[in-house]
Design a protein around this motif. Sequence first.
Motif, PDB file in Angstrom:
ATOM      1  N   VAL A  29      77.098 115.472  53.876  1.00 37.60           N
ATOM      2  CA  VAL A  29      78.408 115.205  53.274  1.00 37.60           C
ATOM      3  C   VAL A  29      78.264 113.889  52.520  1.00 37.60           C
ATOM      4  CG1 VAL A  29      80.862 114.807  53.696  1.00 37.60           C
ATOM      5  CG2 VAL A  29      79.598 116.387  55.162  1.00 37.60           C
ATOM      6  N   ASP A  30      78.027 113.965  51.230  1.00 35.15           N
ATOM      7  CA  ASP A  30      77.775 112.766  50.428  1.00 35.15           C
ATOM      8  C   ASP A  30      79.098 112.054  50.178  1.00 35.15           C
ATOM      9  OD1 ASP A  30      77.146 110.810  48.577  1.00 35.15           O
ATOM     10  OD2 ASP A  30      75.700 112.069  47.503  1.00 35.15           O
ATOM     11  N   ILE A  31      79.359 111.036  50.980  1.00 34.52           N
ATOM     12  CA  ILE A  31      80.642 110.357  50.885  1.00 34.52           C
ATOM     13  C   ILE A  31      80.745 109.513  49.616  1.00 34.52           C
ATOM     14  CG2 ILE A  31      81.049 110.401  53.360  1.00 34.52           C
ATOM     15  CD1 ILE A  31      80.046 107.543  53.541  1.00 34.52           C
ATOM     16  N   GLY A  32      79.627 109.219  48.973  1.00 39.85           N
ATOM     17  CA  GLY A  32      79.652 108.500  47.705  1.00 39.85           C
ATOM     18  C   GLY A  32      80.016 109.382  46.529  1.00 39.85           C
ATOM     19  N   LYS A  33      79.915 110.698  46.734  1.00 41.27           N
ATOM     20  CA  LYS A  33      80.298 111.656  45.690  1.00 41.27           C
ATOM     21  C   LYS A  33      81.654 112.298  45.962  1.00 41.27           C
ATOM     22  CE  LYS A  33      75.629 113.004  44.226  1.00 41.27           C
ATOM     23  NZ  LYS A  33      74.668 114.146  44.116  1.00 41.27           N
ATOM     24  N   GLY A  34      82.240 112.007  47.128  1.00 39.69           N
ATOM     25  CA  GLY A  34      83.547 112.561  47.444  1.00 39.69           C
ATOM     26  C   GLY A  34      83.516 113.890  48.164  1.00 39.69           C
ATOM     27  N   ASP A  35      82.357 114.259  48.747  1.00 35.63           N
ATOM     28  CA  ASP A  35      82.282 115.538  49.466  1.00 35.63           C
ATOM     29  C   ASP A  35      83.293 115.617  50.603  1.00 35.63           C
ATOM     30  OD1 ASP A  35      80.190 116.141  47.804  1.00 35.63           O
ATOM     31  OD2 ASP A  35      78.632 116.071  49.355  1.00 35.63           O
ATOM     32  N   GLN A  36      83.672 114.454  51.167  1.00 41.75           N
ATOM     33  CA  GLN A  36      84.597 114.436  52.296  1.00 41.75           C
ATOM     34  C   GLN A  36      86.011 114.845  51.918  1.00 41.75           C
ATOM     35  OE1 GLN A  36      83.293 111.920  50.663  1.00 41.75           O
ATOM     36  NE2 GLN A  36      84.379 109.975  50.941  1.00 41.75           N
ATOM     37  N   PHE A  37      86.274 114.942  50.624  1.00 43.19           N
ATOM     38  CA  PHE A  37      87.607 115.340  50.161  1.00 43.19           C
ATOM     39  C   PHE A  37      87.670 116.809  49.749  1.00 43.19           C
ATOM     40  CE2 PHE A  37      87.221 110.752  49.149  1.00 43.19           C
ATOM     41  CZ  PHE A  37      88.203 110.282  49.992  1.00 43.19           C
ATOM     42  N   GLN A  38      86.558 117.523  49.884  1.00 37.47           N
ATOM     43  CA  GLN A  38      86.540 118.932  49.510  1.00 37.47           C
ATOM     44  C   GLN A  38      87.373 119.759  50.492  1.00 37.47           C
ATOM     45  OE1 GLN A  38      85.132 120.032  46.606  1.00 37.47           O
ATOM     46  NE2 GLN A  38      84.821 117.833  46.270  1.00 37.47           N
ATOM     47  N   ALA A  39      88.049 120.750  49.985  1.00 38.05           N
ATOM     48  CA  ALA A  39      88.976 121.532  50.807  1.00 38.05           C
ATOM     49  C   ALA A  39      88.291 122.208  51.983  1.00 38.05           C
ATOM     50  CB  ALA A  39      89.676 122.580  49.937  1.00 38.05           C
ATOM     51  N   ASP A  40      87.066 122.701  51.790  1.00 39.65           N
ATOM     52  CA  ASP A  40      86.400 123.391  52.887  1.00 39.65           C
ATOM     53  C   ASP A  40      86.043 122.423  54.015  1.00 39.65           C
ATOM     54  OD1 ASP A  40      84.508 122.120  51.320  1.00 39.65           O
ATOM     55  OD2 ASP A  40      83.030 123.734  51.432  1.00 39.65           O
ATOM     56  N   PHE A  41      85.770 121.166  53.692  1.00 38.21           N
ATOM     57  CA  PHE A  41      85.499 120.173  54.724  1.00 38.21           C
ATOM     58  C   PHE A  41      86.793 119.726  55.398  1.00 38.21           C
ATOM     59  CE2 PHE A  41      84.697 115.682  56.029  1.00 38.21           C
ATOM     60  CZ  PHE A  41      83.738 115.934  56.995  1.00 38.21           C
ATOM     61  N   LEU A  42      87.831 119.506  54.619  1.00 34.50           N
ATOM     62  CA  LEU A  42      89.114 119.089  55.178  1.00 34.50           C
ATOM     63  C   LEU A  42      89.705 120.139  56.115  1.00 34.50           C
ATOM     64  CD1 LEU A  42      90.751 117.480  52.020  1.00 34.50           C
ATOM     65  CD2 LEU A  42      89.922 116.285  54.053  1.00 34.50           C
ATOM     66  N   ALA A  43      89.287 121.387  55.965  1.00 32.78           N
ATOM     67  CA  ALA A  43      89.818 122.448  56.820  1.00 32.78           C
ATOM     68  C   ALA A  43      89.513 122.203  58.297  1.00 32.78           C
ATOM     69  CB  ALA A  43      89.264 123.804  56.383  1.00 32.78           C
ATOM     70  N   PHE A  44      88.393 121.528  58.584  1.00 35.61           N
ATOM     71  CA  PHE A  44      88.074 121.237  59.985  1.00 35.61           C
ATOM     72  C   PHE A  44      87.881 119.741  60.253  1.00 35.61           C
ATOM     73  CE2 PHE A  44      84.162 122.587  57.847  1.00 35.61           C
ATOM     74  CZ  PHE A  44      83.331 121.487  58.053  1.00 35.61           C
ATOM     75  N   SER A  45      87.975 118.912  59.229  1.00 32.75           N
ATOM     76  CA  SER A  45      87.920 117.456  59.416  1.00 32.75           C
ATOM     77  C   SER A  45      89.054 116.845  58.602  1.00 32.75           C
ATOM     78  CB  SER A  45      86.569 116.902  58.972  1.00 32.75           C
ATOM     79  OG  SER A  45      86.455 115.528  59.310  1.00 32.75           O
ATOM     80  N   PRO A  46      90.298 116.990  59.063  1.00 32.24           N
ATOM     81  CA  PRO A  46      91.466 116.671  58.234  1.00 32.24           C
ATOM     82  C   PRO A  46      91.638 115.195  57.920  1.00 32.24           C
ATOM     83  CG  PRO A  46      92.127 117.234  60.475  1.00 32.24           C
ATOM     84  CD  PRO A  46      90.681 117.588  60.356  1.00 32.24           C
ATOM     85  N   ASN A  47      90.924 114.320  58.613  1.00 33.76           N
ATOM     86  CA  ASN A  47      90.999 112.888  58.319  1.00 33.76           C
ATOM     87  C   ASN A  47      90.007 112.476  57.231  1.00 33.76           C
ATOM     88  OD1 ASN A  47      92.208 110.335  58.823  1.00 33.76           O
ATOM     89  ND2 ASN A  47      90.489 109.717  60.087  1.00 33.76           N
ATOM     90  N   ASN A  48      89.401 113.441  56.576  1.00 35.68           N
ATOM     91  CA  ASN A  48      88.399 113.260  55.511  1.00 35.68           C
ATOM     92  C   ASN A  48      87.320 112.245  55.884  1.00 35.68           C
ATOM     93  OD1 ASN A  48      91.033 111.654  54.146  1.00 35.68           O
ATOM     94  ND2 ASN A  48      89.134 110.490  53.936  1.00 35.68           N
TER      95      ASN A  48
END
Length: 227
Positions: free
Chosen positions: A31-50
């Motif tokens: 999850v490349d947090i420098g590219k914003g992967d943590q804000f992708q909808a599929d990730f937020l579906a199970f990690s809602p705090n991004n």
Amino acid sequence: MIDLYYWPTPNGHKITLFLEEAGLPYTLKPVDIGKGDQFQADFLAFSPNNKMPAIVDRAPADGGAPLSVFESGAILLYLADKTGRFFGADVRQKVEVDQWLMWQMAGLGPMTGQYGHFTTYAPERIDYAVDRYTREVQRLLGVLDRRLAGRAFIAGDDYTIADMAAYPWINPYPTPLDLEPYPEVRRWHAAIAARPATVRAYALAKQVNPDAGKPLTEEQRKQLFGR
């Protein structure tokens, strides 16, 4: 099989430390947090705090559908329960582990993170903030040093998730704190660093992020601090 959504940060290291120690099979999902992967909808579906890390257990103990867990402390507790390891042998040791895990989650991690932000990433130096968080991390290191006196690890003779949680937060930033006043912390930290599983876990950092340690780009700053 565990899917580990990971980036090589102190909280990410906590989970690879456990998985490597336990020998659980897992698949690394960067999850490349420098590219914003943590804000992708599929990730937020199970990690809602991004935030990462997060896991998806494809074979949970109840035999049901895949089970997701976010928050590094909750993941450590889940994995310890799943494997029956690194959480103490009896109720009293479990209490020790649990309260020191919460100490790390509520104190050592957040305060060290603020120290790192204001000494490494802030666009301008704010002396009050640097002094405030430097002194607070020094206080917490003193708490840990006193706790470790006469003990191999935080909860006693056994290596547990309390150690896995705290270890990555000892001097994780380019501006290190002086650990000379904390001999027990230095002894404990060196012992964990020498464990083969720790070596394997930290070797993943360069594999996943070859640019680790380089100055942040403006886009990375925007993704990490501007959203």
